[in-house]
Every structure is written in structure tokens, then in C-alpha cells.
Design an enzyme around this catalytic site. Structure first.
Site, short mmCIF file in Angstrom:
data_model
loop_
_atom_site.label_atom_id
_atom_site.label_comp_id
_atom_site.label_asym_id
_atom_site.label_seq_id
_atom_site.Cartn_x
_atom_site.Cartn_y
_atom_site.Cartn_z
N SER A 207 7.29 4.23 5.67
CA SER A 207 8.23 3.40 5.87
C SER A 207 8.65 3.54 7.56
O SER A 207 7.60 3.17 8.13
CB SER A 207 9.39 3.78 4.96
N ASP A 303 6.65 -4.80 -1.66
CA ASP A 303 7.51 -3.92 -1.14
C ASP A 303 8.74 -3.92 -1.59
O ASP A 303 9.58 -5.04 -0.99
CB ASP A 303 7.24 -3.50 0.20
N HIS A 371 7.77 1.32 -2.76
CA HIS A 371 7.90 1.38 -1.41
C HIS A 371 7.31 2.76 -1.24
O HIS A 371 8.09 3.70 -1.73
CB HIS A 371 9.29 1.23 -0.91
#
Length: 430
Positions: A207, A303, A371
Site C-alpha cells: 500500500s 483492490d 488489498h
């Protein structure tokens, strides 16, 4: 708006401390992993170990170490406190190998959000939960992490709000934008503690950390002599400059705030900024084409963070059509919503075409509502992991890193993949 980590935070609460598959392990190595973040209100707290699943007593929980001397270099958190990391030494054949995880936690893109972050665990080491749970690619169990289990492991903690890339300050309000200095101080400290002797190195992350990986990949490569194997792994950070459901560019607006407020443009590749706006050069979909060091991109085509915060954030979803179903569970999406998500997936696939053509690049884009998948045990390596062509994530990354085979995998569109670990939420903060 504040972007902040929740889902992939592996920590146990602690009182602040004063500063003080197969095994292929023939050579030493360094892996750098950063974690990008979820986009949530600053008041949110980190999830507990139990939220990540499993028996806490059987998991590797590592204590916190302050980076001594960091303050003298101006390498401090948003509130001016010392940064730090969690370190677990390697053993056996991995004694001279290093796996380092640069923690993520999103962005603060304006004064208000940075002030909110300053008083929490992602802006201050005073408020930071110190022990950290090492899972997935960070675990020390051979059966759960065959390629990297016995390496030195470091999680560099995130407290700057700009992907370890900011440079500046707001003196009147006491905000220190020193992410780049934190990153540099951490690298210098780790090099002095033995990392300089590594034979191989991998910079990676999830991320916000994924963005940091891409930003720092080539500079990280330059830390080591030529014989050193240096590669980078980006997990869940392929953030797209997409159009939201209102027809606007909400994610672009957030990125603009981060870049301009925290001075991130200073470390963006000049080969990009000489031709494009700095905001363009911050988006990973564009940045990956400027990275010279071998890079592996691991991402979910659907995502859920990008769907919740980029495609259908509350500010754009004014009629709430996405908030009560599709944003929380892809199985609840209507035909028209799925059509929008398929367009998003197609843009992502198109964005990596040039990158995938590079001989040394690696790619694993599955069709999951997820994610970040390398730092969670169930998706990294478990009895039933996500697969593309019967290849799991752990083996895919290992095969690419150790040059056992080339890995360029893109899944068929949703809902074809029945191996996905799709996330189901009760609420969305976005």
C-alpha cells in the site's frame, strides 16, 4: 482527508518506551518491504493481533527499537519524536540475509489531517504501539515462508504521512515533514548493524509502503556494491489515477495535497518531472516505468481500498448507492457497478503492459477484492492461498526473486477466480 492503515497493521498495544513450499536459501539477501495503508480517519486505532487471525502465542512478536541519533539528522516523526523499527535477527543460512519492511499507514494531505495524525500512532512514536506481529513474508516459520523464514527481519515504522518521502516543516504548528530523512536514517543505522554485508537485497512493501518502495527502489540499489542482488517488491500499491463515480478525480486531489504539502516532488525521478506534473510522477501506475531496478508488482485487480477511496468515496457517492453494498462486498455489486469495476481492472492491466515487457520485471495481478497479500499469512502461503494458474503468491515471488522462473501473471476477470480471499466489510470509512 486522512489516509491511514487499519487492515494490515500487525501490532500489539504497548506503553511508550523511552529512547534506548520449498527452501532455496543458498545465499544471503536483504528484503525491504513497505506497507502503504488504508484510507481511514485519523482517530482510528490499529487492529489487534487477533484481528489478523491465528493463535497469538504461536506468532512472532518483535519489540521496538528507537533510531538513536535520528533527531540530530532531523529525522523525526510528524510531532518531532524519534522514529524506530522492530528487528528480529536471522539465523542459520539466513544469518547474513535481510528482510526489511517499511510500515505503511496512508497519507495526510492537508494541515488538518496532518495535525490529527500528529496525535496518533502514525504520526508520533509516543502514541505508537510498539511490539509488532511478523506474519506472511515476515514470519520465521519455514512451512509458512520457505524462501525468507530465517532472514534478518526489520519493520521500519511509519510516522510521516508521505510514504517516507516528505521534506519540509510547518514550524508554527509543530509539524515535521521528514519522511525522507527517516528513511535515510533507518538505512544508515541498518547498514551499520550488518546490512552492508548482504549478498542480496529486496526492497518491498504494501500500500503506502508500496509507493515508498517504488520511490526509493533505485536509490536503495545504489547502497550496495555491484555483486549484490537487488530487487524490489510492490504489494497492493498500484494506485490508479482513476475517475470516480461522480466523474471527478478524487484520488488525484489527494495525491496533489500530499505532494505539495510535504515537498515530495524533491525525490520524484527527474526523468519524469522534467516532462510531467509531479502529481503524475507520484502515481505508481506511472512511476513503475521509471524504475531501473528489477521490480515485482503484486496487486488485486479489484483492490477494495481503491474502490472505496478512489472509485466510490463518500464525497463522490452522494446518493449512497455504493456505500451499503458493493464497497463492502464485491458479491453485492450490481451489474452496472461490476461494469465500472471491470473498466477499472482493464485500466490497471493496460497500465502494466509496458512494465511487464521488461525482462526482469515480475507481475501477479489476481482478480480478488483484496488489498495487500504478502504480509498476511492466509494469502501469502496457507492451505488454500489465492492462485493464478495454480501458482501461489509465495512461490511466485520466490521464483522471481531467485531467478527460478519468469513470473508474469494476470488473472481472468471477476468472478472467474474461485481461489480469492475476498474481503467482506460491515462498514467503510471512506
Amino acid at each position: 482527508m486522512v489516509m491511514q492503515e487499519m487492515e494490515h497493521q500487525n501490532v500489539l498495544p504497548s506503553s511508550p518506551q523511552p529512547p534506548q513450499q520449498r527452501t532455496y536459501l543458498g545465499s544471503s539477501a536483504v528484503v525491504f518491504i513497505t506497507s502503504f495503508a488504508l484510507l481511514v480517519p485519523a482517530a482510528s486505532t490499529h487492529t489487534t493481533l487477533s484481528a489478523r487471525g491465528g493463535n497469538n502465542q504461536s506468532q512472532l512478536v518483535v519489540e521496538f527499537t528507537y533510531i538513536q541519533g535520528a533527531a540530530a539528522k532531523g529525522a523525526v516523526c510528524l510531532d518531532g519524536t524519534l522514529p524506530g523499527y522492530n528487528f528480529h535477527p536471522g539465523f542459520g543460512t539466513g544469518a547474513n540475509s535481510w528482510l526489511v519492511y517499511l510500515e505503511g499507514g496512508g497519507w495526510c494531505n492537508d494541515i488538518k489531517s496532518c495535525l490529527e495524525r500528529k496525535g496518533g500512532p502514525l504520526g508520533s512514536s509516543i502514541h505508537m504501539e510498539k511490539p509488532y506481529n511478523f506474519t506472511g513474508i515476515l514470519t520465521n516459520k519455514a512451512q509458512e515462508n520457505p524462501d525468507f523464514f530465517n532472514w534478518n527481519k526489520v519493520v521500519v515504522r511509519y510516522c510521516d504521512g508521505a510514504c517516507f518521502a516528505g521534506e519540509g516543516e510547518h514550524e508554527k504548528l509543530g509539524l515535521q515533514f521528514r519522511g525522507q530523512r527517516i528513511y535515510t536514517a533507518a538505512m544508515e543505522d541498518l547498514m551499520s548493524k550488518g546490512m552492508r554485508h548482504a549478498d542480496q537485497a529486496l526492497l518491498s512493501g504494501c500500500s503506502a509502503g508500496s509507493v515508498a518502495v517504488i520511490l526509493h527502489c533505485d536509490a536503495f540499489n545504489s547502497l550496495f556494491p555491484r555483486p549484490t542482488r537487488v530487487k524490489c517488491l510492490s504489494d497492493g500499491g498500484l494506485f490508479m489515477d482513476t475517475v470516480d463515480v461522480s466523474g471527478g478525480h478524487h484520488m488525484r486531489s489527494l495525491v496533489h495535497g500530499v505532494v505539495s504539502l510535504q515537498g515530495v516532488q524533491r525525490i520524484l525521478p527527474r526523468s519524469c518531472t522534467s516532462r510531467h506534473d509531479p502529481v503524475f510522477c507520484f502515481f505508481p501506475q506511472n512511476l513503475i516505468n521509471y524504475v531501473r531496478t528489477p521490480l515485482f508488482v503484486l496487486n488485486a485487480a479489484y483492490d477494495y481500498i481503491q474502490i472505496q477511496a478512489g472509485i466510490a468515496p463518500n464525497i463522490s457517492d452522494t446518493n449512497g448507492k455504493w456505500n451499503n453494498g458493493c464497497k463492502l462486498n464485491i458479491a453485492n455489486c450490481s451489474a452496472s457497478q461490476i461494469k465500472i469495476l471491470q473498466k477499472f481492472r482493464n485500466r490497471m492491466v493496460k497500465a502494466v503492459q509496458g512494465f511487464s515487457a521488461k525482462t526482469q520485471s515480475g507481475l501477479f495481478i489476481n482478480s480478488c477484492f483484496a488489498h495487500c497479500q504478502a504480509d498476511s499469512q492466509d494469502t501469502w502461503l496457507s492451505e488454500k492461498p489465492p492462485l493464478i494458474d495454480n501458482l501461489g503468491i509465495s512461490l511466485a515471488v520466490g521464483d522471481w526473486y531467485f531467478d527460478r522462473s519468469r513470473v508474469k501473471k494476470i488473472d481472468c476477470p471477476y468472478p472467474c477466480d474461485r481461489t480469492c480471499h475476498n474481503r467482506i466489510s460491515k462498514t467503510s470509512p471512506y
